[in-house]
Design an enzyme around this catalytic site. Structure first.
Site, PDB file in Angstrom:
ATOM      1  N   ASN A 190      43.653  42.804  -3.337  1.00  0.00           N
ATOM      2  CA  ASN A 190      42.860  41.488  -3.481  1.00  0.00           C
ATOM      3  C   ASN A 190      43.241  40.326  -2.906  1.00  0.00           C
ATOM      4  O   ASN A 190      44.234  39.776  -3.134  1.00  0.00           O
ATOM      5  CB  ASN A 190      42.612  41.389  -5.208  1.00  0.00           C
ATOM      6  CG  ASN A 190      41.819  40.079  -5.361  1.00  0.00           C
ATOM      7  OD1 ASN A 190      41.177  39.482  -4.565  1.00  0.00           O
ATOM      8  ND2 ASN A 190      41.730  39.795  -6.617  1.00  0.00           N
ATOM      9  N   TRP A 191      42.713  40.273  -1.531  1.00  0.00           N
ATOM     10  CA  TRP A 191      43.365  38.965  -0.834  1.00  0.00           C
ATOM     11  C   TRP A 191      42.999  37.509  -1.482  1.00  0.00           C
ATOM     12  O   TRP A 191      43.329  36.619  -0.917  1.00  0.00           O
ATOM     13  CB  TRP A 191      42.974  39.210   0.558  1.00  0.00           C
ATOM     14  CG  TRP A 191      43.192  40.338   1.537  1.00  0.00           C
ATOM     15  CD1 TRP A 191      43.863  41.360   0.795  1.00  0.00           C
ATOM     16  CD2 TRP A 191      43.099  40.527   2.833  1.00  0.00           C
ATOM     17  NE1 TRP A 191      43.998  42.273   1.890  1.00  0.00           N
ATOM     18  CE2 TRP A 191      43.473  41.909   3.114  1.00  0.00           C
ATOM     19  CE3 TRP A 191      42.333  39.643   3.875  1.00  0.00           C
ATOM     20  CZ2 TRP A 191      43.618  42.433   4.653  1.00  0.00           C
ATOM     21  CZ3 TRP A 191      42.523  40.296   5.245  1.00  0.00           C
ATOM     22  CH2 TRP A 191      43.102  41.589   5.444  1.00  0.00           C
ATOM     23  N   LYS A 192      42.058  37.529  -2.191  1.00  0.00           N
ATOM     24  CA  LYS A 192      41.549  36.371  -2.782  1.00  0.00           C
ATOM     25  C   LYS A 192      41.195  35.258  -1.601  1.00  0.00           C
ATOM     26  O   LYS A 192      40.665  35.946  -0.411  1.00  0.00           O
ATOM     27  CB  LYS A 192      42.712  35.478  -3.642  1.00  0.00           C
ATOM     28  CG  LYS A 192      43.193  36.564  -4.658  1.00  0.00           C
ATOM     29  CD  LYS A 192      43.919  35.895  -5.750  1.00  0.00           C
ATOM     30  CE  LYS A 192      44.317  36.936  -6.796  1.00  0.00           C
ATOM     31  NZ  LYS A 192      45.317  36.739  -7.877  1.00  0.00           N
ATOM     32  N   HIS A 210      37.027  39.181 -12.427  1.00  0.00           N
ATOM     33  CA  HIS A 210      38.342  38.913 -12.297  1.00  0.00           C
ATOM     34  C   HIS A 210      38.675  37.456 -12.814  1.00  0.00           C
ATOM     35  O   HIS A 210      37.798  36.817 -13.109  1.00  0.00           O
ATOM     36  CB  HIS A 210      38.733  38.428 -10.731  1.00  0.00           C
ATOM     37  CG  HIS A 210      40.064  38.231 -10.536  1.00  0.00           C
ATOM     38  ND1 HIS A 210      40.821  37.151 -10.770  1.00  0.00           N
ATOM     39  CD2 HIS A 210      41.119  39.028 -10.030  1.00  0.00           C
ATOM     40  CE1 HIS A 210      42.052  37.188 -10.473  1.00  0.00           C
ATOM     41  NE2 HIS A 210      42.124  38.545 -10.132  1.00  0.00           N
ATOM     42  N   GLU A 220      40.110  35.002 -12.586  1.00  0.00           N
ATOM     43  CA  GLU A 220      39.853  33.818 -11.887  1.00  0.00           C
ATOM     44  C   GLU A 220      38.475  33.385 -11.502  1.00  0.00           C
ATOM     45  O   GLU A 220      37.822  32.151 -11.838  1.00  0.00           O
ATOM     46  CB  GLU A 220      40.333  33.641 -10.399  1.00  0.00           C
ATOM     47  CG  GLU A 220      41.903  33.721 -10.743  1.00  0.00           C
ATOM     48  CD  GLU A 220      42.609  34.290  -9.144  1.00  0.00           C
ATOM     49  OE1 GLU A 220      42.022  34.530  -8.400  1.00  0.00           O
ATOM     50  OE2 GLU A 220      43.744  34.540  -9.540  1.00  0.00           O
ATOM     51  N   GLU A 243      44.328  43.528 -16.088  1.00  0.00           N
ATOM     52  CA  GLU A 243      45.296  42.258 -15.636  1.00  0.00           C
ATOM     53  C   GLU A 243      45.400  41.326 -16.535  1.00  0.00           C
ATOM     54  O   GLU A 243      44.672  40.264 -16.691  1.00  0.00           O
ATOM     55  CB  GLU A 243      44.297  41.750 -14.501  1.00  0.00           C
ATOM     56  CG  GLU A 243      44.089  42.554 -13.400  1.00  0.00           C
ATOM     57  CD  GLU A 243      43.899  41.963 -11.875  1.00  0.00           C
ATOM     58  OE1 GLU A 243      44.717  42.183 -10.914  1.00  0.00           O
ATOM     59  OE2 GLU A 243      43.090  41.041 -11.906  1.00  0.00           O
ATOM     60  N   GLY A 302      49.753  36.150 -10.636  1.00  0.00           N
ATOM     61  CA  GLY A 302      50.369  35.180  -9.641  1.00  0.00           C
ATOM     62  C   GLY A 302      51.618  34.533 -10.244  1.00  0.00           C
ATOM     63  O   GLY A 302      52.096  33.428  -9.816  1.00  0.00           O
ATOM     64  N   SER A 315      51.288  40.384 -10.660  1.00  0.00           N
ATOM     65  CA  SER A 315      52.712  40.469 -10.376  1.00  0.00           C
ATOM     66  C   SER A 315      53.072  41.806  -9.861  1.00  0.00           C
ATOM     67  O   SER A 315      54.451  41.922 -10.087  1.00  0.00           O
ATOM     68  CB  SER A 315      53.454  39.598 -11.071  1.00  0.00           C
ATOM     69  OG  SER A 315      53.070  38.168 -11.027  1.00  0.00           O
ATOM     70  N   GLY A 317      48.946  38.745  -4.424  1.00  0.00           N
ATOM     71  CA  GLY A 317      49.974  38.302  -3.497  1.00  0.00           C
ATOM     72  C   GLY A 317      50.699  39.239  -2.724  1.00  0.00           C
ATOM     73  O   GLY A 317      50.808  39.043  -1.376  1.00  0.00           O
TER      74      GLY A 317
HETATM   75  P1  PGA Z   1      48.948  39.035  -8.237  1.00  0.00           P
HETATM   76  O1  PGA Z   1      47.286  39.064  -8.258  1.00  0.00           O
HETATM   77  O2  PGA Z   1      49.194  40.406  -7.807  1.00  0.00           O
HETATM   78  O3  PGA Z   1      49.411  37.907  -7.313  1.00  0.00           O
HETATM   79  O4  PGA Z   1      49.446  38.679  -9.520  1.00  0.00           O
HETATM   80  C1  PGA Z   1      46.552  40.056  -9.002  1.00  0.00           C
HETATM   81  C2  PGA Z   1      45.004  39.864  -8.978  1.00  0.00           C
HETATM   82  O5  PGA Z   1      44.819  38.735  -9.496  1.00  0.00           O
HETATM   83  O6  PGA Z   1      44.238  40.733  -8.558  1.00  0.00           O
END
Ligand code: PGA
Length: 258
Positions: free
Chosen positions: A9-11, A96, A98, A168, A174, A214, A236
């Protein structure tokens, strides 16, 4: 043991050129590995076509990070599930944390997106997970159960089989603070039991439940060797080809070890 799945997931990251370079680098590093692991890249919308252009020859599929809750029409700024399908996109992350936080997405909105994705034959990757206060007050199972029931359990057995779930924990996204393998396994096994109660043992066994938060090249193997962890949703660490491919290699090792 069934093959693992690793989704990047590149966001909202990378320039157009950087995205092109990363897609090419990942494709090159994966070629010749004869992977059992399913690999999916989820770049921002604008770079999806760069990825789908390469996906045919490369060992990865392409996913979006979101889609509209509406089918089509006067919905300025939105992208429909059908448009994604027409581009050769096969997966789409929904719900997600976010998006729940910044765009106030509810379980009901997520359910609508899941339906539209399935209608267009895309695989919804449905995220769930608790915030830190909910874990501290021991509400994490209740929260995840509600998210899963309200966003997914209206589906028929047949439709449910096309869905991927990603657990998650929000406090791990993150932050560098990964869930321990035991915490991940405990929740994944809880989710699988929910699925079993609703859809039966066979569907529960074949369901993909990924861990995200993470996850990196150092901790991936320990997480992926947990019996109920079927792979990872990587943020990330999916932004560098070497790191992402190391996580995919950990998934391959986990398949062999189990
Ligand atoms: P992260 O994000 O690996 O940077 O913690 C995971 C995600 O939000 O899908």
């Amino acid at each position: 043991m069934k093959p693992k799945m690793v989704i990047g997931n590149w966001k909202m990251n990378k320039s157009f050129e950087e995205a092109d370079d990363l897609i090419i680098a990942i494709g090159e590093q994966l070629s010749g590995l004869k992977l059992k692991t399913g690999v999916v890249l989820c770049p921002p919308y604008l770079y999806l076509e760069l990825a789908t252009d390469h996906a045919d020859e490369a060992d990865f599929s392409v996913g979006a990070q979101n889609c509209s809750e509406y089918k089509n029409g006067a919905v300025t700024g939105e992208i429909s599930a059908e448009m994604l399908a027409q581009l050769g996109v096969e997966f789409c992350i929904v719900g997600h944390s976010e998006r729940r936080k910044f765009f106030h997405e509810s379980n009901q909105t997520i359910a609508k997106k899941v339906d539209l994705l399935l209608e267009s034959q895309l695989v919804p990757v449905v995220c769930c997970g608790e915030v830190i206060e909910e874990r501290k007050s021991n509400q994490h199972f209740e929260v995840v159960e509600k998210q899963i029931k309200e966003s997914l359990f209206h589906l028929s057995k047949e439709d449910f089989e096309s869905v991927v779930i990603a657990y998650e924990p929000v406090w791990a996204i993150g932050t560098g603070e990964t869930a321990t393998p035991e915490q991940a396994e405990e929740m994944h096994s809880f989710i699988r039991q929910l699925i079993e109660k609703k859809y039966g043992t066979e569907i529960a066994y074949s369901a993909y439940i990924l861990y995200g938060g993470s996850c990196n090249a150092q901790n991936a193997l320990e997480l992926f060797t947990q019996p109920n962890v079927d792979g990872g949703l990587i943020g990330g660490a999916s932004l560098k080809a070497n790191d992402f491919v190391a996580i995919i290699e950990a998934a391959e090792t986990a398949i062999k070890e189990n």
